[in-house]
Design a protein around this motif. Structure first.
Motif, PDB file in Angstrom:
ATOM      1  N   GLN A 113      45.400 -27.011 -77.537  1.00 53.82           N
ATOM      2  CA  GLN A 113      45.759 -27.452 -78.883  1.00 53.82           C
ATOM      3  C   GLN A 113      46.267 -28.892 -78.759  1.00 53.82           C
ATOM      4  O   GLN A 113      47.338 -29.119 -78.215  1.00 53.82           O
ATOM      5  CB  GLN A 113      46.835 -26.561 -79.474  1.00 53.82           C
ATOM      6  N   VAL A 114      45.479 -29.837 -79.239  1.00 59.04           N
ATOM      7  CA  VAL A 114      45.732 -31.261 -79.020  1.00 59.04           C
ATOM      8  C   VAL A 114      46.427 -31.887 -80.228  1.00 59.04           C
ATOM      9  O   VAL A 114      46.040 -31.640 -81.370  1.00 59.04           O
ATOM     10  CB  VAL A 114      44.411 -32.003 -78.723  1.00 59.04           C
ATOM     11  N   VAL A 115      47.422 -32.704 -79.931  1.00 61.41           N
ATOM     12  CA  VAL A 115      48.137 -33.475 -80.951  1.00 61.41           C
ATOM     13  C   VAL A 115      48.187 -34.923 -80.492  1.00 61.41           C
ATOM     14  O   VAL A 115      48.536 -35.208 -79.347  1.00 61.41           O
ATOM     15  CB  VAL A 115      49.574 -32.940 -81.175  1.00 61.41           C
ATOM     16  N   LYS A 116      47.828 -35.837 -81.373  1.00 58.28           N
ATOM     17  CA  LYS A 116      47.877 -37.277 -81.090  1.00 58.28           C
ATOM     18  C   LYS A 116      49.250 -37.810 -81.494  1.00 58.28           C
ATOM     19  O   LYS A 116      49.667 -37.637 -82.641  1.00 58.28           O
ATOM     20  CB  LYS A 116      46.779 -37.999 -81.893  1.00 58.28           C
ATOM     21  N   THR A 117      49.962 -38.439 -80.565  1.00 60.40           N
ATOM     22  CA  THR A 117      51.234 -39.091 -80.857  1.00 60.40           C
ATOM     23  C   THR A 117      51.682 -39.928 -79.669  1.00 60.40           C
ATOM     24  O   THR A 117      51.119 -39.806 -78.571  1.00 60.40           O
ATOM     25  CB  THR A 117      52.338 -38.082 -81.244  1.00 60.40           C
ATOM     26  N   LEU A 118      52.652 -40.768 -79.890  1.00 55.20           N
ATOM     27  CA  LEU A 118      53.289 -41.616 -78.883  1.00 55.20           C
ATOM     28  C   LEU A 118      52.359 -42.657 -78.267  1.00 55.20           C
ATOM     29  O   LEU A 118      52.741 -43.341 -77.332  1.00 55.20           O
ATOM     30  CB  LEU A 118      53.949 -40.774 -77.776  1.00 55.20           C
ATOM     31  N   ASN A 119      51.161 -42.786 -78.777  1.00 54.64           N
ATOM     32  CA  ASN A 119      50.217 -43.775 -78.260  1.00 54.64           C
ATOM     33  C   ASN A 119      50.281 -45.079 -79.038  1.00 54.64           C
ATOM     34  O   ASN A 119      49.784 -46.092 -78.594  1.00 54.64           O
ATOM     35  CB  ASN A 119      48.789 -43.240 -78.346  1.00 54.64           C
ATOM     36  N   HIS A 120      50.887 -45.046 -80.214  1.00 58.68           N
ATOM     37  CA  HIS A 120      50.840 -46.213 -81.098  1.00 58.68           C
ATOM     38  C   HIS A 120      52.058 -47.125 -80.966  1.00 58.68           C
ATOM     39  O   HIS A 120      52.145 -48.129 -81.661  1.00 58.68           O
ATOM     40  CB  HIS A 120      50.660 -45.775 -82.558  1.00 58.68           C
ATOM     41  N   ILE A 121      52.979 -46.768 -80.067  1.00 58.47           N
ATOM     42  CA  ILE A 121      54.127 -47.636 -79.829  1.00 58.47           C
ATOM     43  C   ILE A 121      54.166 -48.014 -78.357  1.00 58.47           C
ATOM     44  O   ILE A 121      53.759 -47.238 -77.485  1.00 58.47           O
ATOM     45  CB  ILE A 121      55.452 -46.977 -80.260  1.00 58.47           C
ATOM     46  N   ALA A 122      54.627 -49.208 -78.074  1.00 64.32           N
ATOM     47  CA  ALA A 122      54.688 -49.698 -76.699  1.00 64.32           C
ATOM     48  C   ALA A 122      55.779 -48.956 -75.930  1.00 64.32           C
ATOM     49  O   ALA A 122      56.823 -48.614 -76.489  1.00 64.32           O
ATOM     50  CB  ALA A 122      54.974 -51.197 -76.694  1.00 64.32           C
ATOM     51  N   TYR A 123      55.525 -48.733 -74.655  1.00 61.29           N
ATOM     52  CA  TYR A 123      56.485 -47.987 -73.848  1.00 61.29           C
ATOM     53  C   TYR A 123      57.859 -48.649 -73.849  1.00 61.29           C
ATOM     54  O   TYR A 123      58.884 -47.976 -73.858  1.00 61.29           O
ATOM     55  CB  TYR A 123      55.972 -47.787 -72.417  1.00 61.29           C
ATOM     56  N   GLN A 124      57.907 -49.972 -73.874  1.00 61.68           N
ATOM     57  CA  GLN A 124      59.195 -50.662 -73.842  1.00 61.68           C
ATOM     58  C   GLN A 124      59.954 -50.527 -75.162  1.00 61.68           C
ATOM     59  O   GLN A 124      61.148 -50.798 -75.216  1.00 61.68           O
ATOM     60  CB  GLN A 124      59.050 -52.126 -73.430  1.00 61.68           C
ATOM     61  N   ASP A 125      59.275 -50.062 -76.218  1.00 53.50           N
ATOM     62  CA  ASP A 125      59.933 -49.851 -77.515  1.00 53.50           C
ATOM     63  C   ASP A 125      60.354 -48.399 -77.728  1.00 53.50           C
ATOM     64  O   ASP A 125      60.929 -48.067 -78.767  1.00 53.50           O
ATOM     65  CB  ASP A 125      59.005 -50.272 -78.658  1.00 53.50           C
ATOM     66  N   MET A 126      60.060 -47.525 -76.764  1.00 52.09           N
ATOM     67  CA  MET A 126      60.381 -46.108 -76.921  1.00 52.09           C
ATOM     68  C   MET A 126      61.851 -45.790 -76.661  1.00 52.09           C
ATOM     69  O   MET A 126      62.336 -44.755 -77.105  1.00 52.09           O
ATOM     70  CB  MET A 126      59.524 -45.257 -75.981  1.00 52.09           C
ATOM     71  N   GLU A 127      62.541 -46.642 -75.935  1.00 53.57           N
ATOM     72  CA  GLU A 127      63.941 -46.381 -75.607  1.00 53.57           C
ATOM     73  C   GLU A 127      64.837 -47.450 -76.189  1.00 53.57           C
ATOM     74  O   GLU A 127      64.527 -48.626 -76.039  1.00 53.57           O
ATOM     75  CB  GLU A 127      64.140 -46.340 -74.096  1.00 53.57           C
TER      76      GLU A 127
END
Length: 185
Positions: A113-127
């Protein structure tokens, strides 16, 4: 819920850190022998357990694909059957594909069961996530619920954008790519 993160580059360790901070047990896999990433993971995601991809996925309830798109075909599809899978991958450079990445992932990982997310923000902006809104797209209401709960617990505000087809809104070249989702009309 046990989390497996496939990808020990930029995005994977950030997601692993956020999940660990939220109290989830986390395993992480790179593209080779787990011993090759032990020191990196000890520094970038202390508490995550480096394993092979197959071992990490076997015991996981939620799998995060945070690998380069070109490595995706090397994964064994059968190991994902019955799993909820977050597709955090992108075509690089942006490609004019007949399908979005998540549609291709779902097509190949039959039974996941696939969900698309967390790909649209840069890793350095996640924290720190601090309640930033992130989009998610999927075809399974149950998987969307699981992923929404995960995103909330690690500090994001999940905002549904539609089906896996609609997940293209989160990919490079779209107006939402590179941004936190504030509202959708």
């Amino acid at each position: 819920m046990k989390i497996a993160v496939l990808g020990a580059g930029h995005v994977g360790p950030v997601i692993a850190r956020l999940a660990l901070a939220a109290g989830y047990p986390v395993t992480i896999a790179g593209s080779g022998d787990p011993s090759r990433i032990e020191m990196i993971i000890e520094f970038l995601a202390p508490g995550a357990v480096p394993l092979s991809a197959a071992d990490a996925v076997a015991d996981a309830d939620l799998v995060v694909l945070a690998i380069p798109w070109h490595r995706f075909p090397s994964l064994e599809p059968a190991m994902f059957a019955g799993k909820v899978v977050i597709d955090a991958m992108n075509h690089w450079p942006p490609a004019d594909q007949p399908q979005g990445t998540s549609e291709e992932v779902a097509q190949r990982l039959v039974g996941a069961q696939v969900v698309k997310t967390l790909n649209h923000i840069a890793y350095q902006d996640m924290e720190p996530p601090a309640g930033h809104a992130v989009g998610l797209a999927g075809d399974s209401p149950d998987a969307l619920r699981v992923v929404s709960e995960f995103l909330s617990r690690i500090g994001f505000e999940p905002v549904p954008v539609g089906s896996l087809f609609d997940g293209r809104l989160l990919e490079p070249g779209s107006p939402l790519f590179g941004k936190f989702v504030k509202e959708l009309s």
